[in-house]
Design an enzyme around this catalytic site. Structure first.
Site, PDB file in Angstrom:
ATOM      1  N   LYS A 119     -11.463   1.679  -4.313  1.00 26.76           N
ATOM      2  CA  LYS A 119     -10.351   0.758  -4.522  1.00 26.76           C
ATOM      3  C   LYS A 119     -10.853  -0.341  -5.445  1.00 26.76           C
ATOM      4  O   LYS A 119     -11.817  -1.010  -5.136  1.00 26.76           O
ATOM      5  CB  LYS A 119      -9.883   0.161  -3.199  1.00 26.76           C
ATOM      6  CG  LYS A 119      -9.281   1.206  -2.263  1.00 26.76           C
ATOM      7  CD  LYS A 119      -8.845   0.616  -0.925  1.00 26.76           C
ATOM      8  CE  LYS A 119      -8.256   1.722  -0.054  1.00 26.76           C
ATOM      9  NZ  LYS A 119      -7.833   1.237   1.272  1.00 26.76           N
ATOM     10  N   LYS A 204      -2.485  -4.272  -3.856  1.00 29.49           N
ATOM     11  CA  LYS A 204      -2.272  -4.855  -2.512  1.00 29.49           C
ATOM     12  C   LYS A 204      -3.162  -6.079  -2.297  1.00 29.49           C
ATOM     13  O   LYS A 204      -2.807  -6.964  -1.527  1.00 29.49           O
ATOM     14  CB  LYS A 204      -2.554  -3.813  -1.440  1.00 29.49           C
ATOM     15  CG  LYS A 204      -3.984  -3.297  -1.583  1.00 29.49           C
ATOM     16  CD  LYS A 204      -4.646  -2.852  -0.343  1.00 29.49           C
ATOM     17  CE  LYS A 204      -6.138  -2.862  -0.612  1.00 29.49           C
ATOM     18  NZ  LYS A 204      -6.918  -2.070   0.295  1.00 29.49           N
TER      19      LYS A 204
END
Lengths: 356, 356
Positions: A119, A204
């Site tokens: 990520k 996010k």
């Protein structure tokens, strides 16, 4: 027969190896052995980390107390670790990936499929640079991604969780990845949307900064839910602007709404942003990061900066009031309370909605 | 000129009156005065509730400490309260609605538009019975709904929040409702999907029960996010099965993901379910409800029961493993830990996904 190597052995890499090893030993189509490339370290005891992992089946440094499975073999030599594998799982800090790809180029089997659990892809001025794309380009292999609401330590304890595989055309490969990762407590679903899944994993963190501001201002659950929702909508709009193939449904998967919830409830981005707001924005992020994270940098602040640059380059900033506010607040140009003044930007937010 | 009456004066009704009154006084197209029908009560002081509201501009019983606005007029006579209005806002406990509609039938202006803020429509064997439909049928007026992540006390304190108006064809009416409710701290968006918006408001309570079980079992944020996500997907699938016109986008609005987050973080459904799981399911819901909620019934448990009946009637139960599990657990047929055994039902859950 498929042979798997996990490139990386941190907290999440070790949990991934454990999940995978429980399946390779059970399923006939996979070699039992799972190689795990370990960046060699000397432990305080004087022993090498790889030796201890291979002796105890435990990554005593990054996942202490959890058995990885006897079929996990730690290997300190990157080239050796991958040489027999045709399924490569990449799970290193993202700043290492460029160097790893350079070392591996030309040294892997031609039938190899890759998957990235990393990520933190970068957003450059020209647009987002996906790590799966970097791997595909540099190694000449097809690369999927796996993202989701995945707090490594909770999965290590076999608490129920979910994840999303994002793939690109090769549905058979995606099904194999699902087979490899899926367990009764770790439910994996595949969607044909590698960019959407990977962008969720990065963006996010920007929303988590916003959620942290709301927590620090003690605005309550209502406001926090509203900010998370607006964030989810901007994540979707941003992704679709760069990749029109991105699907709405992806944001209903674990990589979307579930990972967002987890990250906005716990996680270090939320935590440091909470402290920033409680200090009225008077102590810079750098300082709080140093104090609270032992020198690690916050992904969300960096990503907000990158998102700001790319949006400003294209003239699209006004369509993303939440992303813009996070950047303006985290750089001290606006006070933390500006996060709930999104309504001032409503007509512009409306413009965004009409694009969806 | 539009004239508004709020039918109901509880906690949320009073906040709605406050929001509306701040707009009618500001906007030329609305009469300043907002009538609020109050179910008359005698206060401990011996005064009538309506008299105190009209004297102090405060609903001292249901929203103490908050000024409603001088242009809010409390009226204990239902028929009198509505007689001049052509915009009716319904915000009573849902079990009162049938009686109210009977009293009002034939006594309202023919150009009246209605909006329901009532969360708690019923699901009967034949399918869901929407409160907006009940109002339309009994009063012969068009009826929209307003739902969202709306904790009344937080909105009363003017904390930033959002809401969704769901409407049915009449876009002009929807825009008028948005104008009437929208403030700088209360952002309202309209979507043409009255059924989707209204079903969100009900079904989220079932998911909140599931989230409470996860909390009570101390499974962590990962698991909770996964359960909320699966719940959101089942809410969407359930809604689309009955109303094919329901839109995916509705679930990205405040009434969808945001209200779900708020309800699963706070709220009494979550709280009692948490206690139920902590007691290992050994103390029945009825008992915990009586103890924790002073005799009020939990909406989520009732709705889970209704959802179970309607799904079982149609033979669709196997496609909704989370809804089914909530019902089985809350009636004592399965232990609370069954909530995270959804994966056992995965092939069937897959069947649901293929329908979407």
């Amino acid at each position: 027969m498929f042979k798997v190597t996990v490139v990386g052995s941190g907290n999440w890499g070790s949990v991934a190896a454990k999940l995978i090893a429980s399946n390779t030993i059970r399923l006939a189509s996979f070699h039992d052995e799972v190689r795990m490339w370990v960046f060699e370290e000397k432990l305080p005891s004087g022993e090498k980390l790889t030796d201890v992992i291979n002796k105890t089946n435990e990554n005593v440094k990054y996942l202490p107390g959890i058995k990885l499975g006897k079929n996990v073999v730690a290997d300190p030599e990157l080239e050796n670790a991958v040489k027999d594998a045709n399924m490569l799982v990449f799970v290193t800090p993202h700043q290492f990936m460029e160097g790893i790809c350079k070392r591996l180029a030309g040294k892997i089997r031609s039938d190899t499929e890759g998957i990235s659990l990393i990520k933190g892809m970068e957003v450059k001025k020209e647009g987002p640079t996906m790590i799966s794309t970097l791997i595909t380009k540099q190694l000449g292999i097809n690369c999927s991604v796996l993202m989701g609401a995945n707090i490594a330590n909770e999965i290590a304890l076999e608490k129920f969780s979910e994840a999303t595989v994002g793939y690109n055309q090769n549905k058979l490969a995606a099904e194999r990845w699902v087979e490899l990762f899926n367990t009764p407590y770790f439910n994996v679903t595949a969607v044909e949307d590698v960019e959407g899944v990977e962008l969720c994993g990065t963006l996010k963190n920007v929303v988590a900064i916003a959620a942290g501001f709301v927590d620090g201002l003690e605005m309550g659950n209502n406001t926090k839910a509203a900010i998370m929702r607006i964030g989810l909508k901007e994540m979707r709009a941003f992704s679709k602007m760069w990749f029109p193939s991105v699907k709405d449904n992806t944001f209903f998967e674990s990589c979307g709404v579930a990972d967002l919830i987890t990250t906005c409830m716990g996680g270090r981005n939320r935590k440091v942003a909470d402290a920033y707001a409680r200090n009225g924005g008077k102590r810079p992020f750098d300082e709080l990061e140093a104090e609270m994270l032992q020198g690690q940098k916050l992904q969300g602040v960096l990503t907000a900066q990158e998102v700001h640059e790319v949006l400003s380059h294209r003239g699209w900033l006004h369509m993303f009031p939440l992303f813009s506010a996070v950047h303006a607040i985290s750089t001290g140009r606006l006070p933390p309370s500006a996060i709930v003044k999104i309504s001032d930007l409503k007509p512009r937010h409306g413009q965004l909605q009409s694009m969806l």
